[in-house]
Write an enzyme that holds these catalytic residues in place. Structure first.
Site, PDB file in Angstrom:
ATOM      1  N   SER A  39       0.790  -1.237   0.000  1.00  0.00           N
ATOM      2  CA  SER A  39       0.000   0.000   0.000  1.00  0.00           C
ATOM      3  C   SER A  39       0.823   1.289   0.000  1.00  0.00           C
ATOM      4  O   SER A  39       0.291   2.347  -0.305  1.00  0.00           O
ATOM      5  CB  SER A  39      -0.971   0.022   1.182  1.00  0.00           C
ATOM      6  OG  SER A  39      -0.273   0.222   2.390  1.00  0.00           O
ATOM      7  N   LYS A  80       0.785   4.704   6.744  1.00  0.00           N
ATOM      8  CA  LYS A  80       0.220   5.539   5.670  1.00  0.00           C
ATOM      9  C   LYS A  80       0.828   6.943   5.765  1.00  0.00           C
ATOM     10  O   LYS A  80       1.546   7.276   6.698  1.00  0.00           O
ATOM     11  CB  LYS A  80      -1.308   5.653   5.788  1.00  0.00           C
ATOM     12  CG  LYS A  80      -2.050   4.343   5.845  1.00  0.00           C
ATOM     13  CD  LYS A  80      -1.992   3.555   4.568  1.00  0.00           C
ATOM     14  CE  LYS A  80      -2.717   2.214   4.741  1.00  0.00           C
ATOM     15  NZ  LYS A  80      -2.424   1.292   3.693  1.00  0.00           N
TER      16      LYS A  80
END
Length: 186
Positions: A39, A80
């Protein structure tokens, strides 16, 4: 015999102090983390080992594009990038990030955007109001996070904004594998 006991006691004391320091540093200041999944590609690769700075947000506020580790659930931490800060409205339209209606460049995505076919956007369009929670502005003590691999990331578009009390810390140092050692910049 007394000298041997004293020397042995000194070694035990030194080891206990070392373990105590290690525990305090690991618990309150720094911790290792292993990137799990794609990701954050290409910035972070699956298996990269990093150091998380756990105390940084005790002395300063988060900044846009900080890479953070947060508790996504009781069993899983995610890594993230912060793209939205408290009080801001965030949207993406035609692969362009907007914060409070102003274009914001994402230099870390440039290489990836250049490799994508022109008909396939890296980031699908969204507005903060359409995300879980339906906020018009990011609430105080919350941030909006996205993965760099926008087409393959479970982030605020699915999870909603992330509370600061869920954030473990900021990470910017890859220490393993050796050929990837680096300090990351936006």
């Amino acid at each position: 015999m007394e000298k041997l006991k004293s020397e042995w006691f000194d070694w035990v004391k030194a080891l206990l102090i070392a373990f105590g320091l290690f525990f305090v540093i690991r618990t309150f200041f720094f911790a290792p983390i292993v990137v799990d999944g794609p990701s954050m590609m290409p910035t972070l690769q699956d298996g990269d080992q990093m150091i998380v700075n756990k105390f940084i947000y005790q002395i300063q506020d988060p900044e846009r594009f900080d890479i953070v580790v947060f508790h996504a659930s009781d069993r899983k931490d995610f890594i993230k990038r912060i793209v939205g800060l408290p009080g801001e409205n965030v949207a993406v339209e035609d692969d362009q990030l907007y914060v409070d209606g102003e274009k914001v460049g994402e230099s870390f995505l440039q290489e990836r955007k250049e490799k994508m076919p022109s008909y396939q956007p890296l980031t699908g369009d969204f507005q903060l109001e359409d995300l879980p929670g339906g906020y018009k502005k990011i609430p105080e003590n919350h941030v909006l996070v996205l993965g760099d691999n926008r087409n393959n990331s479970t982030d605020s578009r699915i999870l909603g904004v992330v509370s600061m009390d869920k954030i473990v810390g900021k990470t910017s140092l890859i220490y393993w594998p050796l050929d990837r050692i680096q300090i990351l910049h936006d």
